[in-house]
Design a protein around this motif. Structure first.
Motif, PDB file in Angstrom:
ATOM      1  N   LEU A  53      76.414  25.544  95.747  1.00  0.00           N
ATOM      2  CA  LEU A  53      75.459  26.068  96.732  1.00  0.00           C
ATOM      3  C   LEU A  53      74.054  25.551  96.446  1.00  0.00           C
ATOM      4  CD1 LEU A  53      75.352  29.670  98.104  1.00  0.00           C
ATOM      5  CD2 LEU A  53      73.256  28.579  97.346  1.00  0.00           C
ATOM      6  N   VAL A  54      73.637  25.623  95.177  1.00  0.00           N
ATOM      7  CA  VAL A  54      72.301  25.149  94.807  1.00  0.00           C
ATOM      8  C   VAL A  54      72.186  23.648  95.058  1.00  0.00           C
ATOM      9  CG1 VAL A  54      70.703  24.817  92.883  1.00  0.00           C
ATOM     10  CG2 VAL A  54      71.927  26.983  93.132  1.00  0.00           C
ATOM     11  N   TYR A  55      73.197  22.898  94.650  1.00  0.00           N
ATOM     12  CA  TYR A  55      73.185  21.445  94.838  1.00  0.00           C
ATOM     13  C   TYR A  55      73.073  21.084  96.318  1.00  0.00           C
ATOM     14  CZ  TYR A  55      75.368  16.921  95.779  1.00  0.00           C
ATOM     15  OH  TYR A  55      75.656  15.677  96.276  1.00  0.00           O
ATOM     16  N   THR A  56      73.825  21.771  97.169  1.00  0.00           N
ATOM     17  CA  THR A  56      73.803  21.463  98.604  1.00  0.00           C
ATOM     18  C   THR A  56      72.438  21.762  99.205  1.00  0.00           C
ATOM     19  OG1 THR A  56      76.170  21.948  98.772  1.00  0.00           O
ATOM     20  CG2 THR A  56      74.913  21.890 100.825  1.00  0.00           C
ATOM     21  N   LEU A  57      71.854  22.886  98.817  1.00  0.00           N
ATOM     22  CA  LEU A  57      70.526  23.222  99.325  1.00  0.00           C
ATOM     23  C   LEU A  57      69.495  22.176  98.899  1.00  0.00           C
ATOM     24  CD1 LEU A  57      70.452  27.092  98.740  1.00  0.00           C
ATOM     25  CD2 LEU A  57      70.851  25.868 100.888  1.00  0.00           C
ATOM     26  N   ILE A  58      69.588  21.735  97.653  1.00  0.00           N
ATOM     27  CA  ILE A  58      68.670  20.696  97.176  1.00  0.00           C
ATOM     28  C   ILE A  58      68.892  19.392  97.942  1.00  0.00           C
ATOM     29  CG2 ILE A  58      68.076  19.236  95.204  1.00  0.00           C
ATOM     30  CD1 ILE A  58      68.667  21.639  93.402  1.00  0.00           C
ATOM     31  N   ALA A  59      70.153  19.042  98.186  1.00  0.00           N
ATOM     32  CA  ALA A  59      70.466  17.812  98.916  1.00  0.00           C
ATOM     33  C   ALA A  59      69.901  17.864 100.336  1.00  0.00           C
ATOM     34  CB  ALA A  59      71.979  17.593  98.954  1.00  0.00           C
ATOM     35  N   ILE A  60      69.976  19.020 100.978  1.00  0.00           N
ATOM     36  CA  ILE A  60      69.417  19.161 102.326  1.00  0.00           C
ATOM     37  C   ILE A  60      67.904  18.970 102.292  1.00  0.00           C
ATOM     38  CG2 ILE A  60      69.023  20.773 104.233  1.00  0.00           C
ATOM     39  CD1 ILE A  60      71.752  22.022 103.595  1.00  0.00           C
ATOM     40  N   VAL A  61      67.255  19.615 101.320  1.00  0.00           N
ATOM     41  CA  VAL A  61      65.797  19.490 101.197  1.00  0.00           C
ATOM     42  C   VAL A  61      65.402  18.037 100.943  1.00  0.00           C
ATOM     43  CG1 VAL A  61      63.791  20.124  99.793  1.00  0.00           C
ATOM     44  CG2 VAL A  61      65.460  21.866 100.453  1.00  0.00           C
ATOM     45  N   LEU A  62      66.133  17.342 100.076  1.00  0.00           N
ATOM     46  CA  LEU A  62      65.835  15.940  99.795  1.00  0.00           C
ATOM     47  C   LEU A  62      66.051  15.066 101.032  1.00  0.00           C
ATOM     48  CD1 LEU A  62      67.381  15.530  96.229  1.00  0.00           C
ATOM     49  CD2 LEU A  62      64.962  15.620  96.842  1.00  0.00           C
ATOM     50  N   ALA A  63      67.089  15.381 101.824  1.00  0.00           N
ATOM     51  CA  ALA A  63      67.325  14.619 103.050  1.00  0.00           C
ATOM     52  C   ALA A  63      66.176  14.797 104.022  1.00  0.00           C
ATOM     53  CB  ALA A  63      68.646  15.071 103.691  1.00  0.00           C
ATOM     54  N   VAL A  64      65.664  16.011 104.125  1.00  0.00           N
ATOM     55  CA  VAL A  64      64.521  16.265 105.002  1.00  0.00           C
ATOM     56  C   VAL A  64      63.294  15.505 104.493  1.00  0.00           C
ATOM     57  CG1 VAL A  64      62.925  18.018 105.856  1.00  0.00           C
ATOM     58  CG2 VAL A  64      65.376  18.508 105.771  1.00  0.00           C
ATOM     59  N   GLY A  65      63.049  15.576 103.193  1.00  0.00           N
ATOM     60  CA  GLY A  65      61.904  14.879 102.624  1.00  0.00           C
ATOM     61  C   GLY A  65      61.991  13.378 102.801  1.00  0.00           C
ATOM     62  N   ALA A  66      63.179  12.809 102.549  1.00  0.00           N
ATOM     63  CA  ALA A  66      63.361  11.368 102.716  1.00  0.00           C
ATOM     64  C   ALA A  66      63.186  10.963 104.171  1.00  0.00           C
ATOM     65  CB  ALA A  66      64.742  10.956 102.214  1.00  0.00           C
ATOM     66  N   VAL A  94      61.281  12.424 106.486  1.00  0.00           N
ATOM     67  CA  VAL A  94      59.856  12.456 106.820  1.00  0.00           C
ATOM     68  C   VAL A  94      59.150  11.235 106.236  1.00  0.00           C
ATOM     69  CG1 VAL A  94      57.705  13.721 106.483  1.00  0.00           C
ATOM     70  CG2 VAL A  94      59.812  14.962 107.030  1.00  0.00           C
ATOM     71  N   ALA A  95      59.546  10.833 105.031  1.00  0.00           N
ATOM     72  CA  ALA A  95      58.912   9.688 104.385  1.00  0.00           C
ATOM     73  C   ALA A  95      59.282   8.369 105.062  1.00  0.00           C
ATOM     74  CB  ALA A  95      59.298   9.644 102.909  1.00  0.00           C
ATOM     75  N   LEU A  96      60.536   8.257 105.534  1.00  0.00           N
ATOM     76  CA  LEU A  96      61.015   7.003 106.116  1.00  0.00           C
ATOM     77  C   LEU A  96      60.630   6.836 107.584  1.00  0.00           C
ATOM     78  CD1 LEU A  96      64.629   6.723 104.638  1.00  0.00           C
ATOM     79  CD2 LEU A  96      62.697   5.229 104.139  1.00  0.00           C
ATOM     80  N   ALA A  97      60.376   7.929 108.274  1.00  0.00           N
ATOM     81  CA  ALA A  97      60.132   7.869 109.718  1.00  0.00           C
ATOM     82  C   ALA A  97      59.024   6.885 110.102  1.00  0.00           C
ATOM     83  CB  ALA A  97      59.842   9.265 110.261  1.00  0.00           C
ATOM     84  N   PRO A  98      57.841   6.922 109.470  1.00  0.00           N
ATOM     85  CA  PRO A  98      56.781   5.987 109.889  1.00  0.00           C
ATOM     86  C   PRO A  98      57.155   4.526 109.680  1.00  0.00           C
ATOM     87  CG  PRO A  98      55.881   7.780 108.564  1.00  0.00           C
ATOM     88  CD  PRO A  98      57.364   7.853 108.432  1.00  0.00           C
ATOM     89  N   ALA A  99      57.871   4.233 108.589  1.00  0.00           N
ATOM     90  CA  ALA A  99      58.211   2.848 108.272  1.00  0.00           C
ATOM     91  C   ALA A  99      59.321   2.312 109.164  1.00  0.00           C
ATOM     92  CB  ALA A  99      58.614   2.732 106.804  1.00  0.00           C
ATOM     93  N   THR A 100      60.240   3.175 109.584  1.00  0.00           N
ATOM     94  CA  THR A 100      61.393   2.724 110.363  1.00  0.00           C
ATOM     95  C   THR A 100      61.188   2.821 111.865  1.00  0.00           C
ATOM     96  OG1 THR A 100      62.400   4.920 110.306  1.00  0.00           O
ATOM     97  CG2 THR A 100      62.953   3.406 108.514  1.00  0.00           C
ATOM     98  N   GLY A 101      60.266   3.683 112.295  1.00  0.00           N
ATOM     99  CA  GLY A 101      60.091   3.911 113.724  1.00  0.00           C
ATOM    100  C   GLY A 101      61.137   4.836 114.305  1.00  0.00           C
ATOM    101  N   ILE A 102      61.987   5.404 113.452  1.00  0.00           N
ATOM    102  CA  ILE A 102      63.008   6.360 113.881  1.00  0.00           C
ATOM    103  C   ILE A 102      62.441   7.766 113.702  1.00  0.00           C
ATOM    104  CG2 ILE A 102      65.362   7.186 113.520  1.00  0.00           C
ATOM    105  CD1 ILE A 102      65.992   4.474 112.240  1.00  0.00           C
ATOM    106  N   SER A 103      62.673   8.641 114.665  1.00  0.00           N
ATOM    107  CA  SER A 103      62.111   9.984 114.588  1.00  0.00           C
ATOM    108  C   SER A 103      62.677  10.746 113.397  1.00  0.00           C
ATOM    109  CB  SER A 103      62.403  10.762 115.873  1.00  0.00           C
ATOM    110  OG  SER A 103      63.784  11.060 115.973  1.00  0.00           O
ATOM    111  N   SER A 104      61.870  11.626 112.834  1.00  0.00           N
ATOM    112  CA  SER A 104      62.302  12.425 111.680  1.00  0.00           C
ATOM    113  C   SER A 104      63.546  13.262 111.980  1.00  0.00           C
ATOM    114  CB  SER A 104      61.158  13.327 111.207  1.00  0.00           C
ATOM    115  OG  SER A 104      60.087  12.563 110.714  1.00  0.00           O
ATOM    116  N   PRO A 105      63.633  13.958 113.135  1.00  0.00           N
ATOM    117  CA  PRO A 105      64.841  14.742 113.398  1.00  0.00           C
ATOM    118  C   PRO A 105      66.116  13.893 113.409  1.00  0.00           C
ATOM    119  CG  PRO A 105      63.084  15.411 114.871  1.00  0.00           C
ATOM    120  CD  PRO A 105      62.604  14.183 114.172  1.00  0.00           C
ATOM    121  N   THR A 106      66.034  12.692 113.998  1.00  0.00           N
ATOM    122  CA  THR A 106      67.202  11.817 114.005  1.00  0.00           C
ATOM    123  C   THR A 106      67.567  11.395 112.596  1.00  0.00           C
ATOM    124  OG1 THR A 106      66.742  10.984 116.223  1.00  0.00           O
ATOM    125  CG2 THR A 106      68.099   9.601 114.818  1.00  0.00           C
TER     126      THR A 106
END
Length: 354
Positions: free
Chosen positions: A266-279, A281-293
């Protein structure tokens, strides 16, 4: 007197529970009501001891419909768009592999399990494939299967709810190739995609009933050969079948099996979700792909589940599908060799492993 198998009655009971859950979720206006309602209602009833059943054929039917529906988004324009995003797709696959490695180290220490069990429990691949690999390399299959069931449940429930509470919705940037339902054309597409599913299963492709029909539909749609749109009731029914099958994996003792291990998952999955959200947000400007996608593309869920979420929320369905398929392919290709390489170069990891 002849004794009849109780399975039909249990199937009907399971369907009734899943349908009630979906209808309640629709009435409550929850995100992805047809899948989440069926999943939660079925899982809760199974954990509560209700002796209902699903069937693998029903899950395959739901995946077949989803695969066909996803393929309808891959128009020539969309294919060109995906071809221009190969680097982000590769980065997403690498992200999933690294998250899995970090998760294996975390689970080994936090849950106190051998490395083989930790590794294949944290690897973000198909549940069946990871369980099979774990069995081959001496891991505890029951724990690995339970880990992936809990991971998918958490991602499928929390990610859509997060979008709902944040108010994020899509714009339908990539519409399907056609919106017109043509019954003869639809019948032809089901015939062709059914052959694709059987062929994919024959050659051992993972998620064959999703990827096989999707590959056939993409081949047609990318050549401007979309014969029919997919009726909405079929998509809703497919979501119900998939949610029902996911919920059916749970048993009354699910959370009593190795509670420390399940808490660590459970803890690992929650951390993985948070990291996916963070990554994302970080990648969106460089890729031109929206953060939600990007969030749905990088989320540690299953291919079908994340793509259904993208479709319902209208968040870049083809790109989410491409990210999830790339990730699945990469993980399945490297998991075994990477595990063997780790044991070769770090012999201490063999402690407690078969």
């Amino acid at each position: 007197m002849p004794r009849f198998s109780p399975m039909p009655a249990r199937l009907l009971l399971g369907f009734a529970i899943a349908l009630c859950g979906s209808l309640i979720a629709v009435a409550l206006h929850t995100p992805l009501p047809w899948m989440l309602g069926a999943l939660v209602a079925t899982a809760a009833s199974k954990i509560g001891g209700v002796r209902s059943e699903s069937h693998v054929a029903l899950r395959c039917a739901g995946q077949w419909v989803i695969g066909l529906g996803l393929g309808l988004y891959f128009t020539p324009t969309v294919v060109d768009e995906i071809a221009g995003n190969v680097i982000p797709l590769v980065a997403g696959a690498l992200f999933a592999v690294l998250i899995g490695l970090a998760g294996a180290c975390f689970l080994r220490r936090a849950a106190g399990v051998e490395f083989s069990t930790a590794y294949f429990s944290s690897t973000i691949g198909g549940a069946a494939e990871m369980a099979n690999l774990s069995d081959r390399y001496g891991g505890k299959v029951s724990l690995v299967a339970s880990a992936h069931s809990l991971r998918i449940l958490l991602v499928v429930v929390l990610v859509p709810l997060g979008f709902r509470f944040s108010g994020i919705t899509g714009t339908g940037l990539f519409p399907p190739a056609t919106l017109m339902v043509d019954l003869p054309g639809l019948a032809l597409m089901f015939a062709l995609t059914g052959c694709g599913a059987l062929l994919a299963r024959r050659v051992g492709m993972p998620n064959a009933w999703v990827l096989g029909p999707m590959a056939v539909t993409i081949a047609l749609t990318s050549q401007d050969m979309a014969f029919s749109a997919l009726p909405g009731f079929l998509l809703n029914g497919a979501q119900l079948l998939i949610g029902w099958s996911l919920g059916d994996r749970y048993t009354p003792d699910f959370f009593r099996i190795a509670p420390r291990f399940m808490a660590s998952i459970l803890v690992y999955t929650l951390i993985a979700i948070v990291l996916a959200v963070g990554a994302s947000v970080a990648l969106a400007p460089a890729t031109g792909i929206s953060s939600p996608t990007l969030i749905l593309g990088l989320a540690p869920g299953g291919v079908a589940e994340m793509c259904i979420t993208a479709k319902v929320l209208q968040l870049g369905v083809p790109l989410v599908t491409a990210f999830q398929v790339f990730r699945l392919a990469a993980v399945l290709l490297v998991s075994g060799p990477l595990y063997r390489g780790l044991l070769k170069h770090f012999p201490a990891l063999r402690e407690g492993s078969a």
